[in-house]
Design a protein around this motif. Structure first.
Motif, PDB file in Angstrom:
ATOM      1  N   LYS A  25      -1.492   2.366   7.210  1.00 25.93           N
ATOM      2  CA  LYS A  25      -0.607   1.823   6.783  1.00 25.93           C
ATOM      3  C   LYS A  25       0.675   2.054   5.200  1.00 25.93           C
ATOM      4  O   LYS A  25      -0.662   1.318   4.402  1.00 25.93           O
ATOM      5  CB  LYS A  25      -0.197   0.257   7.875  1.00 25.93           C
ATOM      6  N   GLU A  27       2.891   0.263   4.180  1.00 29.12           N
ATOM      7  CA  GLU A  27       3.038  -0.717   3.403  1.00 29.12           C
ATOM      8  C   GLU A  27       2.108  -1.068   3.034  1.00 29.12           C
ATOM      9  O   GLU A  27       1.881  -2.331   1.637  1.00 29.12           O
ATOM     10  CB  GLU A  27       3.428  -1.065   4.987  1.00 29.12           C
ATOM     11  N   MET A  28       0.988  -0.583   3.066  1.00 27.59           N
ATOM     12  CA  MET A  28       0.204  -1.680   2.367  1.00 27.59           C
ATOM     13  C   MET A  28      -0.576  -0.491   1.492  1.00 27.59           C
ATOM     14  O   MET A  28      -1.786  -0.747   0.468  1.00 27.59           O
ATOM     15  CB  MET A  28      -1.545  -1.660   3.968  1.00 27.59           C
ATOM     16  N   VAL A  30      -0.841   2.283  -2.078  1.00 25.93           N
ATOM     17  CA  VAL A  30      -0.481   1.674  -3.575  1.00 25.93           C
ATOM     18  C   VAL A  30      -0.139   2.896  -3.833  1.00 25.93           C
ATOM     19  O   VAL A  30      -1.544   4.064  -3.807  1.00 25.93           O
ATOM     20  CB  VAL A  30      -1.186   0.815  -4.343  1.00 25.93           C
ATOM     21  N   ARG A  53       7.328   4.217   2.455  1.00 27.36           N
ATOM     22  CA  ARG A  53       7.567   3.289   1.275  1.00 27.36           C
ATOM     23  C   ARG A  53       6.114   2.341   1.567  1.00 27.36           C
ATOM     24  O   ARG A  53       5.842   1.975   2.346  1.00 27.36           O
ATOM     25  CB  ARG A  53       9.130   2.962   2.133  1.00 27.36           C
ATOM     26  N   PRO A  54       5.672   2.911   0.738  1.00 27.24           N
ATOM     27  CA  PRO A  54       3.774   2.848   0.167  1.00 27.24           C
ATOM     28  C   PRO A  54       4.459   0.725  -0.372  1.00 27.24           C
ATOM     29  O   PRO A  54       5.925  -0.101  -0.514  1.00 27.24           O
ATOM     30  CB  PRO A  54       3.839   3.549  -1.242  1.00 27.24           C
ATOM     31  N   LEU A  55       3.576  -0.010  -0.535  1.00 30.92           N
ATOM     32  CA  LEU A  55       3.997  -1.448  -0.832  1.00 30.92           C
ATOM     33  C   LEU A  55       4.070  -1.431  -2.442  1.00 30.92           C
ATOM     34  O   LEU A  55       4.841  -2.280  -2.072  1.00 30.92           O
ATOM     35  CB  LEU A  55       2.169  -2.237  -0.811  1.00 30.92           C
ATOM     36  N   CYS A  56       3.766  -0.341  -3.047  1.00 28.41           N
ATOM     37  CA  CYS A  56       3.722  -0.837  -4.313  1.00 28.41           C
ATOM     38  C   CYS A  56       3.913   0.480  -4.835  1.00 28.41           C
ATOM     39  O   CYS A  56       2.990   1.385  -4.680  1.00 28.41           O
ATOM     40  CB  CYS A  56       2.975  -0.981  -5.023  1.00 28.41           C
ATOM     41  N   LEU A  99       8.599  -2.737  -4.974  1.00 23.88           N
ATOM     42  CA  LEU A  99       7.586  -3.160  -6.200  1.00 23.88           C
ATOM     43  C   LEU A  99       7.342  -2.109  -7.111  1.00 23.88           C
ATOM     44  O   LEU A  99       6.335  -0.963  -6.869  1.00 23.88           O
ATOM     45  CB  LEU A  99       6.387  -3.772  -5.282  1.00 23.88           C
TER      46      LEU A  99
END
Ligand SMILES: Cc1cc2nc3c(=O)[nH]c(=O)nc-3n(C[C@H](O)[C@H](O)[C@H](O)COP(=O)(O)O)c2cc1C
Length: 266
Positions: A25, A27-28, A30, A53-56, A99
Motif C-alpha cells: 500500500k 500509504e505504508m 517509505v 503518496r507514500p507514508l514518508c 512526513l
C-alpha cells in the motif's frame, strides 16, 4: 535509495525504483531520496506525489559510498547542515503535511562528531523523524554502533520520532538496542538479509532448514515475477549464502534456482 537527479532527468531505471510490490500500500511505503540540491528534492517530491503518496519520504545523509559522497549527497550532507536544512524545507514547502525523515551518522569522522548539531538543523527545518546510524562516515561499517549516542539524540529531541540503526542482527539485539537507546524504533539492515523470519519476531538460528529453503525459493520466485528470470538468476546469488549456509547439502536439492546452486553449495 532513489536519486533526485535521476528522477528529474526522467531516468527509466530511477522510476523503476519507485515501483511498489503488488500487495504494497502506498500509504505504508517509505521512499528514500538522495541528492544535494534542495530544488531537485522539491521537484522530486512533486514527481513522486503525482504517482502516489507514500507514508514518508526519507533523506539519505548517511551513505558513505564514494560515488554518492563525491556529488555532495549521502553523508557529505553532514558537512553542510545548512544544506540539509534547506532540503527539508524545500520538501515541506511542496506539501507541509508530508512526513519527512532524515537518516544520518555521527559525523564525517571522530574529529567532527556533529550529529546533535545536524539534528538541530533538521528539526528546525521541520523533520518529523530522525534515524541515526551511530558510526562515523570514515568508520564505514567497522567497530560497534554506539547507541549511547542514539540515546543522547532522543534525549535532545524527545518530541521527535528517533529510530536506531546499527548492529540489530536478530530479535535479541533489537531488544538490546531499544533498551540501550530509549529510542522509538529499531531499523534492521544486514540482519534481514536471508532472514525474513525476523518480521515474525523469530531468530534465524531457530528456523528449521525446510522453512529456510522455502523462504529462499519464494524470494527467487518474487525476483522472477518483478525482475524477469535472467535478472533474478543474477540477483538471487547475493542472498543464497545468507538463506542456506549451514543447511545439509542434500536438502539443498530442493532449491529452485539452478543458477544459484553453485553459490548455495559453496
Ligand atoms: C547492502 C546494504 C545496503 C544499504 N543500503 C542503504 C540505503 O539504501 N539507504 C540507507 O539509508 N542505508 C542503507 N544501508 C545502511 C543500513 O541502513 C544501516 O544503517 C547500516 O547497515 C547499519 O545497520 P546494520 O548494522 O543493522 O546493518 C545499507 C547497508 C547495507 C549493508
Amino acid at each position: 535509495m532513489v536519486s533526485v537527479e535521476g528522477l528529474i532527468r526522467n531516468g527509466e531505471r530511477t522510476f523503476d525504483l519507485l515501483r511498489l510490490a503488488d500487495n504494497e500500500k502506498p500509504e505504508m511505503a517509505v521512499v528514500q531520496f538522495f541528492g544535494a540540491d534542495p530544488s531537485s528534492f522539491s521537484k522530486s517530491v512533486e514527481i513522486l506525489l503525482k504517482q502516489y503518496r507514500p507514508l514518508c519520504i526519507d533523506i539519505n545523509a548517511g551513505c558513505s559510498v564514494r560515488k554518492v559522497v563525491k556529488t555532495g549527497a549521502g553523508v557529505a550532507l553532514m558537512g553542510n547542515p545548512k544544506k540539509a536544512h534547506d532540503i527539508i524545507k524545500a520538501m515541506k514547502d511542496v506539501d507541509s503535511s508530508l512526513l519527512v525523515s532524515i537518516k544520518f551518522r555521527l559525523g564525517l569522522n571522530y574529529d567532527s562528531v556533529s550529529y546533535l548539531d545536524f539534528a538541530e538543523h533538521a528539526a528546525q527545518a521541520g523533520a518529523d523523524i530522525m534515524t541515526l546510524h551511530p558510526r562515523t562516515a570514515s568508520q564505514g561499517f567497522s567497530g560497534a554502533a554506539d547507541h549511547a549516542r542514539t540515546k543522547a539524540l532522543k534525549e535532545a529531541f524527545p518530541e521527535k520520532i528517533v529510530i536506531a540503526s546499527g548492529d540489530a542482527f536478530e530479535m535479541r539485539s533489537v531488544d538490546e538496542v531499544l533498551s540501550l537507546s530509549s529510542c522509538d524504533a529499531v531499523m534492521m539492515a544486514r540482519g534481514l538479509i536471508g532472514n525474513p523470519f525476523a518480521f515474525e519476531g523469530r531468530n534465524k538460528t531457530e528456523v528449521p532448514s525446510d522453512e529456510r529453503i522455502a523462504a529462499y525459493n519464494r524470494h527467487y520466485e518474487l525476483l522472477k515475477h518483478y525482475e524477469g528470470e535472467r535478472k533474478a538468476d543474477f540477483l538471487i546469488r547475493k542472498f543464497a549464502k545468507a538463506y542456506l549456509s549451514g543447511i545439509d547439502k542434500c536438502l539443498i536439492d530442493g532449491v529452485s534456482s539452478k543458477a544459484s546452486m553453485k553459490n548455495a553449495l559453496s
